[in-house]
Scaffold this motif. Structure first.
Motif, PDB file in Angstrom:
ATOM      1  N   PRO A 114       0.826  -1.220   0.000  1.00  0.00           N
ATOM      2  CA  PRO A 114       0.000   0.000   0.000  1.00  0.00           C
ATOM      3  C   PRO A 114       0.854   1.260   0.000  1.00  0.00           C
ATOM      4  CG  PRO A 114      -0.806  -1.550   1.633  1.00  0.00           C
ATOM      5  CD  PRO A 114       0.466  -2.116   1.102  1.00  0.00           C
ATOM      6  N   GLU A 115       1.990   1.196   0.695  1.00  0.00           N
ATOM      7  CA  GLU A 115       2.839   2.386   0.826  1.00  0.00           C
ATOM      8  C   GLU A 115       3.385   2.856  -0.521  1.00  0.00           C
ATOM      9  OE1 GLU A 115       3.086  -0.395   2.627  1.00  0.00           O
ATOM     10  OE2 GLU A 115       2.349   0.342   4.555  1.00  0.00           O
ATOM     11  N   SER A 116       3.407   1.971  -1.494  1.00  0.00           N
ATOM     12  CA  SER A 116       3.982   2.344  -2.795  1.00  0.00           C
ATOM     13  C   SER A 116       3.144   3.403  -3.511  1.00  0.00           C
ATOM     14  CB  SER A 116       4.132   1.108  -3.690  1.00  0.00           C
ATOM     15  OG  SER A 116       2.862   0.601  -4.038  1.00  0.00           O
ATOM     16  N   ILE A 117       1.896   3.575  -3.083  1.00  0.00           N
ATOM     17  CA  ILE A 117       1.064   4.582  -3.763  1.00  0.00           C
ATOM     18  C   ILE A 117       0.864   5.839  -2.914  1.00  0.00           C
ATOM     19  CG2 ILE A 117      -0.162   2.951  -5.255  1.00  0.00           C
ATOM     20  CD1 ILE A 117      -2.557   3.349  -3.165  1.00  0.00           C
ATOM     21  N   GLU A 118       1.634   5.940  -1.837  1.00  0.00           N
ATOM     22  CA  GLU A 118       1.427   7.067  -0.916  1.00  0.00           C
ATOM     23  C   GLU A 118       1.454   8.415  -1.637  1.00  0.00           C
ATOM     24  OE1 GLU A 118       4.222   7.123   2.256  1.00  0.00           O
ATOM     25  OE2 GLU A 118       3.297   8.861   3.218  1.00  0.00           O
ATOM     26  N   TRP A 119       2.427   8.595  -2.535  1.00  0.00           N
ATOM     27  CA  TRP A 119       2.570   9.891  -3.191  1.00  0.00           C
ATOM     28  C   TRP A 119       1.630  10.051  -4.378  1.00  0.00           C
ATOM     29  CZ3 TRP A 119       5.617  14.064  -1.650  1.00  0.00           C
ATOM     30  CH2 TRP A 119       6.282  13.835  -0.441  1.00  0.00           C
ATOM     31  N   ALA A 120       0.902   9.012  -4.692  1.00  0.00           N
ATOM     32  CA  ALA A 120      -0.098   9.113  -5.759  1.00  0.00           C
ATOM     33  C   ALA A 120      -1.478   9.453  -5.208  1.00  0.00           C
ATOM     34  CB  ALA A 120      -0.167   7.793  -6.534  1.00  0.00           C
ATOM     35  N   LEU A 121      -1.632   9.404  -3.894  1.00  0.00           N
ATOM     36  CA  LEU A 121      -2.975   9.553  -3.306  1.00  0.00           C
ATOM     37  C   LEU A 121      -3.713  10.822  -3.752  1.00  0.00           C
ATOM     38  CD1 LEU A 121      -2.323   8.214   0.332  1.00  0.00           C
ATOM     39  CD2 LEU A 121      -3.476   7.040  -1.560  1.00  0.00           C
ATOM     40  N   PRO A 122      -3.035  11.978  -3.861  1.00  0.00           N
ATOM     41  CA  PRO A 122      -3.783  13.182  -4.272  1.00  0.00           C
ATOM     42  C   PRO A 122      -4.342  13.093  -5.693  1.00  0.00           C
ATOM     43  CG  PRO A 122      -1.647  13.769  -3.332  1.00  0.00           C
ATOM     44  CD  PRO A 122      -1.642  12.288  -3.535  1.00  0.00           C
ATOM     45  N   TYR A 123      -3.849  12.155  -6.465  1.00  0.00           N
ATOM     46  CA  TYR A 123      -4.249  12.053  -7.864  1.00  0.00           C
ATOM     47  C   TYR A 123      -5.191  10.876  -8.105  1.00  0.00           C
ATOM     48  CZ  TYR A 123      -0.402  15.210  -7.809  1.00  0.00           C
ATOM     49  OH  TYR A 123       0.398  16.269  -7.482  1.00  0.00           O
ATOM     50  N   LEU A 124      -5.664  10.304  -7.014  1.00  0.00           N
ATOM     51  CA  LEU A 124      -6.513   9.117  -7.098  1.00  0.00           C
ATOM     52  C   LEU A 124      -7.931   9.414  -6.631  1.00  0.00           C
ATOM     53  CD1 LEU A 124      -4.128   6.377  -5.637  1.00  0.00           C
ATOM     54  CD2 LEU A 124      -5.007   6.529  -7.984  1.00  0.00           C
ATOM     55  N   ASP A 125      -8.888   8.712  -7.247  1.00  0.00           N
ATOM     56  CA  ASP A 125     -10.283   8.781  -6.810  1.00  0.00           C
ATOM     57  C   ASP A 125     -10.746   7.489  -6.153  1.00  0.00           C
ATOM     58  OD1 ASP A 125     -10.879  11.457  -7.950  1.00  0.00           O
ATOM     59  OD2 ASP A 125     -10.374  10.439  -9.822  1.00  0.00           O
ATOM     60  N   TYR A 126     -10.021   6.405  -6.371  1.00  0.00           N
ATOM     61  CA  TYR A 126     -10.356   5.136  -5.723  1.00  0.00           C
ATOM     62  C   TYR A 126      -9.172   4.186  -5.831  1.00  0.00           C
ATOM     63  CZ  TYR A 126     -11.362   3.157 -10.404  1.00  0.00           C
ATOM     64  OH  TYR A 126     -11.287   2.733 -11.704  1.00  0.00           O
ATOM     65  N   ILE A 127      -9.228   3.173  -5.001  1.00  0.00           N
ATOM     66  CA  ILE A 127      -8.191   2.133  -5.005  1.00  0.00           C
ATOM     67  C   ILE A 127      -8.883   0.784  -5.173  1.00  0.00           C
ATOM     68  CG2 ILE A 127      -6.363   1.012  -3.661  1.00  0.00           C
ATOM     69  CD1 ILE A 127      -6.173   3.747  -2.109  1.00  0.00           C
ATOM     70  N   LEU A 128      -8.357  -0.020  -6.090  1.00  0.00           N
ATOM     71  CA  LEU A 128      -8.891  -1.362  -6.318  1.00  0.00           C
ATOM     72  C   LEU A 128      -7.878  -2.369  -5.773  1.00  0.00           C
ATOM     73  CD1 LEU A 128     -11.109  -3.114  -7.770  1.00  0.00           C
ATOM     74  CD2 LEU A 128      -9.610  -3.098  -9.769  1.00  0.00           C
ATOM     75  N   VAL A 129      -8.271  -3.072  -4.742  1.00  0.00           N
ATOM     76  CA  VAL A 129      -7.390  -4.085  -4.148  1.00  0.00           C
ATOM     77  C   VAL A 129      -7.667  -5.421  -4.839  1.00  0.00           C
ATOM     78  CG1 VAL A 129      -6.882  -5.398  -2.041  1.00  0.00           C
ATOM     79  CG2 VAL A 129      -7.223  -2.909  -1.930  1.00  0.00           C
ATOM     80  N   LEU A 130      -6.636  -5.958  -5.476  1.00  0.00           N
ATOM     81  CA  LEU A 130      -6.768  -7.271  -6.106  1.00  0.00           C
ATOM     82  C   LEU A 130      -6.557  -8.338  -5.040  1.00  0.00           C
ATOM     83  CD1 LEU A 130      -7.192  -8.057  -9.194  1.00  0.00           C
ATOM     84  CD2 LEU A 130      -6.820  -5.666  -8.671  1.00  0.00           C
ATOM     85  N   SER A 131      -7.599  -9.097  -4.779  1.00  0.00           N
ATOM     86  CA  SER A 131      -7.513 -10.137  -3.757  1.00  0.00           C
ATOM     87  C   SER A 131      -7.261 -11.507  -4.374  1.00  0.00           C
ATOM     88  CB  SER A 131      -8.777 -10.128  -2.885  1.00  0.00           C
ATOM     89  OG  SER A 131      -9.922  -9.861  -3.654  1.00  0.00           O
ATOM     90  N   VAL A 132      -6.891 -11.516  -5.649  1.00  0.00           N
ATOM     91  CA  VAL A 132      -6.330 -12.680  -6.349  1.00  0.00           C
ATOM     92  C   VAL A 132      -5.279 -12.121  -7.306  1.00  0.00           C
ATOM     93  CG1 VAL A 132      -8.484 -14.030  -6.293  1.00  0.00           C
ATOM     94  CG2 VAL A 132      -7.978 -12.583  -8.285  1.00  0.00           C
ATOM     95  N   ASN A 133      -4.506 -12.999  -7.909  1.00  0.00           N
ATOM     96  CA  ASN A 133      -3.609 -12.530  -8.966  1.00  0.00           C
ATOM     97  C   ASN A 133      -4.445 -12.220 -10.199  1.00  0.00           C
ATOM     98  OD1 ASN A 133      -0.839 -12.821  -7.845  1.00  0.00           O
ATOM     99  ND2 ASN A 133      -1.558 -14.916  -7.553  1.00  0.00           N
TER     100      ASN A 133
END
Ligand code: DX5
Ligand code: ZN
Length: 229
Positions: free
Chosen positions: A129-148
């Motif tokens: 999750p931390e890899s997108i920390e600096w992208a957060l202001p440019y995001l409207d949602y996050i999609l968590v893939l719970s499978v490959n």
């Protein structure tokens, strides 16, 4: 206001078209809508980022006018920048890309937003999750893939709930979950903080009207039981 930014604190569900009958795609989407679906999840695959091939902007352009549900595009492709303009033209309301393969994520997210759609990232199971920390202001949602990503019908990866919890500590952005969502796993991800549930095989394995409703109700019941989750 966009679909994800306007969600509020409720549970919504959307069918993944991957498990639908593509010869009757609009009909299958309509059945999921009759079962309470709030959006459609459109899976695009390129046989490069993932070892499977599905459909692209041409099919999205046919599907969008055939339904009054908002269509969310999940781009499991190595070069999403090439396809984003065509998906925007097709009329999808939101697009998620995989940061694992996007070199200039800021530019890509801005391209999506500039086209009038909501911008999301889709995170592979082991992407921190931390890899997108600096992208957060440019995001409207996050999609968590719970499978490959790549195939429907896989087993839910249990660590996904902990990842959702971590994301909730980082941001108030709406969290969607994709992969192995069933009446059994929907409550787990909602308790962790997810609000948008994508389900493919669990919806289309039986009557989509019934199965979509069961999943959304299972998720909403979990939210009602766990205020503040
Ligand atoms: C996985 C796709 C999913 C998939 C979900 O590559 O992103 O949207 O269709 O399918 P189920 O719900 O069967 O896991
Ligand atoms: Zn997907």
């Amino acid at each position: 206001m966009g679909f994800f930014s306007g969600l509020g604190d409720r549970v919504v569900g959307g069918p993944s078209i991957l498990a639908a009958d593509f010869a009757y795609l609009a009909d299958d989407v309509q059945k999921a809508k009759d079962g309470g679906a709030a959006f459609v999840h459109f899976d695009a695959m390129d046989n490069h980022f993932v070892p499977n091939l599905s459909v692209g902007p041409v099919v999205a352009a046919s599907l969008v006018p055939s339904t009054d549900l908002p269509v969310d595009a999940h781009l499991m492709v190595s070069n999403p920048d090439n396809l984003i303009p065509m998906f925007l033209d097709a009329g999808v309301v939101s697009i998620s890309v995989h940061p694992e393969v996007v070199t200039h994520l800021h530019r890509t997210l801005e391209m999506i937003r500039a086209g009038g759609a909501e911008a999301g990232v889709a995170l592979n199971p082991t992407t921190p999750p931390e890899s997108i920390e600096w992208a957060l202001p440019y995001l409207d949602y996050i999609l968590v893939l719970s499978v490959n990503p790549g195939f429907g019908g896989q087993t839910f990866i249990p660590e996904s709930t902990e990842k959702i919890r971590r994301l909730k500590e980082m941001t108030d952005l709406p969290i969607a979950v994709d992969g192995g969502i069933t009446v059994e796993t929907a409550p787990l991800v909602v308790e962790a903080g997810a609000r948008a549930l994508v389900a493919g095989s669990a919806v289309f394995k039986g009557d989509p009207v019934v199965e979509m409703r069961r999943i959304v109700e299972a998720g909403q019941a979990a939210l009602d039981r766990t205020p503040g989750s």
